[in-house]
Design a protein around this motif. Structure first.
Motif, mmCIF file in Angstrom:
data_model
loop_
_atom_site.group_PDB
_atom_site.id
_atom_site.type_symbol
_atom_site.label_atom_id
_atom_site.label_comp_id
_atom_site.label_asym_id
_atom_site.label_seq_id
_atom_site.Cartn_x
_atom_site.Cartn_y
_atom_site.Cartn_z
ATOM 1 N N SER A 255 -53.827 19.047 59.494
ATOM 2 C CA SER A 255 -54.206 18.811 60.904
ATOM 3 C C SER A 255 -55.148 17.616 61.013
ATOM 4 N N ARG A 257 -55.416 15.101 58.973
ATOM 5 C CA ARG A 257 -54.696 13.849 58.669
ATOM 6 C C ARG A 257 -53.902 13.402 59.902
ATOM 7 N N ALA A 258 -53.229 14.355 60.543
ATOM 8 C CA ALA A 258 -52.408 14.005 61.716
ATOM 9 C C ALA A 258 -53.293 13.505 62.854
ATOM 10 N N LEU A 298 -37.581 17.049 61.090
ATOM 11 C CA LEU A 298 -38.310 16.872 59.815
ATOM 12 C C LEU A 298 -39.033 18.144 59.384
ATOM 13 N N LEU A 302 -41.111 19.677 55.274
ATOM 14 C CA LEU A 302 -42.512 20.037 54.951
ATOM 15 C C LEU A 302 -42.574 21.074 53.844
ATOM 16 N N GLY A 325 -44.632 14.847 51.362
ATOM 17 C CA GLY A 325 -45.933 15.389 50.965
ATOM 18 C C GLY A 325 -46.303 14.937 49.579
ATOM 19 N N TYR A 326 -47.523 15.142 49.241
ATOM 20 C CA TYR A 326 -47.954 14.712 47.906
ATOM 21 C C TYR A 326 -48.017 15.878 46.938
ATOM 22 N N GLY A 327 -48.025 17.095 47.489
ATOM 23 C CA GLY A 327 -48.152 18.230 46.571
ATOM 24 C C GLY A 327 -47.300 19.374 47.077
ATOM 25 N N GLY A 329 -48.680 21.903 48.438
ATOM 26 C CA GLY A 329 -49.658 22.669 49.210
ATOM 27 C C GLY A 329 -49.066 23.600 50.247
ATOM 28 N N THR A 354 -49.478 20.039 66.753
ATOM 29 C CA THR A 354 -48.857 21.072 65.913
ATOM 30 C C THR A 354 -49.676 22.362 65.921
ATOM 31 N N ALA A 356 -50.071 25.800 63.670
ATOM 32 C CA ALA A 356 -49.726 26.465 62.401
ATOM 33 C C ALA A 356 -50.252 27.888 62.521
HETATM 34 O O1 LIG Z 1 -48.423 17.974 50.454
HETATM 35 C C1 LIG Z 1 -49.379 17.283 50.922
HETATM 36 O O2 LIG Z 1 -50.326 16.899 50.235
HETATM 37 C C2 LIG Z 1 -49.389 16.950 52.393
HETATM 38 C C3 LIG Z 1 -48.037 17.107 52.946
HETATM 39 C C4 LIG Z 1 -48.134 17.175 54.437
HETATM 40 O O3 LIG Z 1 -48.489 15.859 54.979
HETATM 41 C C5 LIG Z 1 -48.419 15.855 56.396
HETATM 42 C C6 LIG Z 1 -49.545 16.028 57.161
HETATM 43 F F1 LIG Z 1 -50.690 16.175 56.501
HETATM 44 C C7 LIG Z 1 -49.486 16.038 58.555
HETATM 45 C C8 LIG Z 1 -48.249 15.900 59.175
HETATM 46 C C9 LIG Z 1 -48.142 15.981 60.628
HETATM 47 C C10 LIG Z 1 -47.758 14.991 61.548
HETATM 48 C C11 LIG Z 1 -47.365 13.604 61.316
HETATM 49 O O4 LIG Z 1 -47.366 13.141 60.197
HETATM 50 N N1 LIG Z 1 -47.011 12.900 62.416
HETATM 51 C C12 LIG Z 1 -46.668 11.470 62.288
HETATM 52 C C13 LIG Z 1 -45.220 11.303 61.983
HETATM 53 C C14 LIG Z 1 -44.278 11.366 63.004
HETATM 54 C C15 LIG Z 1 -42.935 11.111 62.688
HETATM 55 C C16 LIG Z 1 -42.553 10.835 61.383
HETATM 56 C C17 LIG Z 1 -41.131 10.520 61.068
HETATM 57 O O5 LIG Z 1 -40.326 10.431 62.034
HETATM 58 O O6 LIG Z 1 -40.822 10.327 59.847
HETATM 59 C C18 LIG Z 1 -43.507 10.804 60.358
HETATM 60 C C19 LIG Z 1 -44.842 11.041 60.665
HETATM 61 N N2 LIG Z 1 -47.792 15.515 62.779
HETATM 62 O O7 LIG Z 1 -48.166 16.812 62.680
HETATM 63 C C20 LIG Z 1 -48.400 17.095 61.387
HETATM 64 C C21 LIG Z 1 -48.861 18.387 60.907
HETATM 65 C C22 LIG Z 1 -48.171 19.019 59.902
HETATM 66 C C23 LIG Z 1 -48.609 20.258 59.436
HETATM 67 CL CL1 LIG Z 1 -47.751 21.073 58.177
HETATM 68 C C24 LIG Z 1 -49.739 20.869 59.973
HETATM 69 O O8 LIG Z 1 -50.141 22.056 59.481
HETATM 70 C C25 LIG Z 1 -50.445 20.228 60.995
HETATM 71 C C26 LIG Z 1 -50.006 18.994 61.468
HETATM 72 O O9 LIG Z 1 -50.654 18.360 62.466
HETATM 73 C C27 LIG Z 1 -47.105 15.736 58.418
HETATM 74 C C28 LIG Z 1 -47.214 15.721 57.018
HETATM 75 F F2 LIG Z 1 -46.123 15.588 56.219
#
Ligand SMILES: O=C(O)CCCOc1c(F)cc(-c2c(C(=O)NCc3ccc(C(=O)O)cc3)noc2-c2cc(Cl)c(O)cc2O)cc1F
Length: 386
Positions: A255, A257-258, A298, A302, A325-327, A329, A354, A356
């Motif tokens: 959350s 990071r987003a 997408l 996840l 993702g990087y891990g 998690g 988002t 969760a």
């Molecule tokens: O495993 C790990 O270490 C972290 C692995 C995970 O890393 C992520 C991460 F932290 C956050 C997001 C993310 C995004 C995003 O990224 N939005 C921007 C974008 C929009 C479109 C596209 C596209 O079309 O490709 C790509 C990005 N928006 O909401 C979430 C989001 C995801 C989850 Cl699971 C959550 O609990 C809360 C959130 O706010 C995605 C991740 F994947």
């Protein structure tokens, strides 16, 4: 004991025989009831059978993995760890439950737990080795996803049994008597204060966020109970705080990071909202952010192990939020939620944010372990998937 051809045959027979048994799921209530009047001999008699049964059940699946994955050095190493641990516990199969054997058994469990401490990373390395050395078709990806969910769930359950036994009987120095640490039953807190675990996870995720973004979203917590909309005291449940912490820490990181990536640096960052509600069947923890969300298409990525073992992007790529993702998690956090028959769901609204939701069983007698069982259906799955 070195694995030789002779004892390898004998070991294969033992593996077959122990994998015929079905693992016996325990509920949080059963863990508590046993721990309140804990008897080391009973625990020893139960574990020296149950642990090899759980190990054998998942080891039969390792053997069914696609050849090219099994051959990866890291997967081979993990398989070897499992074989050694299986053999080590079998040495207690017929030994008397006298104090010296009980002590040896406990020490052996600690040794096994340490041997397997890097299994998640090592398996992730094995998946990377496969991706870098072979073309991975959909079937293989599907088998890997199915296997790793079951493999990590099995590992969570085996570590739970080992932790309970070593914490109850391992003769550890009395834990620093924190406010309610002394009331823990093994790793279970019968009065787990959800807000404290939430605060802990938030502060630690915020520390990382501040380090990287020099800022972080605030947290707002609300609590609702089915009888009283505004509960006087914090909501408590019987649960394993370390499991809940793992899930919350992962979700807070995502959350944050987003939110930080979606809002320009000069913005006032919208806070993360955490709503706790205690119903008759479930305790729900909903984490809501306004981080812009992800497209519905997408969502499944996840939770993918293959997708999420993308090679580590260089730091310079970090300005966009990579969906790879990087891990592990998130998939492993979902396994922790499901382990005691709860769940973890991600509901994203693209362009907004988002939610969760972590669902936990409200009643400890309904919080049963969810264990993977090796049977004909399982092996059929791998056969057709190859
Ligand atoms: O495993 C790990 O270490 C972290 C692995 C995970 O890393 C992520 C991460 F932290 C956050 C997001 C993310 C995004 C995003 O990224 N939005 C921007 C974008 C929009 C479109 C596209 C596209 O079309 O490709 C790509 C990005 N928006 O909401 C979430 C989001 C995801 C989850 Cl699971 C959550 O609990 C809360 C959130 O706010 C995605 C991740 F994947």
């Amino acid at each position: 004991m070195k694995l030789t051809a002779k004892n390898f045959k004998n070991y294969a027979k033992l593996l077959d025989s122990y994998s015929q048994f079905t693992p016996s799921p325990l509920s949080i209530k059963k863990f508590i009831d046993f721990g309140l009047n804990a008897c080391e001999q009973k625990s020893y008699i139960f574990l020296r059978k149950e642990l090899p049964v759980r190990l054998a059940n998942i080891m039969k699946e390792i053997a069914l993995l696609p050849e090219n994955l099994l051959r990866m050095p890291s997967v081979h190493a993990v398989h070897d760890w499992y074989m050694r641990s299986f053999q080590e516990i079998l040495e207690f199969e017929k030994t008397e439950d006298n104090p010296s054997n009980l002590k040896r058994f406990c020490d052996s469990l600690v040794k096994i737990r340490n041997r397997h401490s890097d299994v998640v990373e090592t398996m992730a390395q094995g998946v990377l080795e496969l991706k870098e050395s072979h073309d991975v078709d959909h079937q293989t990806e599907h088998s890997v996803q199915y296997f790793l969910d079951r493999f990590y769930m099995s590992r969570i359950s085996i570590r739970m049994l080992i932790n309970q036994h070593t914490l109850l009987f391992g003769g550890q120095l009395e834990r620093a008597p924190g406010p309610n640490k002394s009331k823990y039953i093994g790793c279970i807190d019968p009065h787990c204060n959800l807000v404290s675990v939430i605060q802990d996870a938030y502060e630690n995720a915020r520390f990382l966020c501040d380090q990287y973004y020099l800022a972080s979203p605030e947290l707002v917590v609300e609590q609702h109970t089915v009888d009283e909309p505004k509960p006087e005291s914090d909501i408590r449940i019987v649960y394993v705080p370390s499991h809940l912490y793992h899930m919350l820490f992962e979700l807070f990181k995502n959350s944050m990071r987003a939110v930080m990536e979606y809002h320009a640096p000069r913005d006032q960052y919208p806070p993360i909202k955490l709503t706790i509600s205690k119903g008759k069947e479930d305790v729900c923890l909903k984490m809501s952010d306004r981080g812009g969300g992800i497209p519905r298409s997408l969502h499944d990525q996840l939770f993918k192990y293959m997708y999420s073992t993308a090679p580590q992007p260089s730091k310079s790529d970090a300005h966009t939020v990579p969906l790879a993702g990087y891990g592990y998690g998130l998939p492993i956090s979902r396994l922790y939620a499901r382990y005691f028959h709860g769940d973890l769901l991600i509901m994203s609204c693209e362009g907004y944010g988002t939610d969760a939701v972590i669902y936990l069983k409200a009643l400890s007698n309904e919080a049963n372990e969810l264990l993977p069982i090796f049977n004909k259906t399982t092996s059929k799955f791998y056969r057709t998937a190859v």
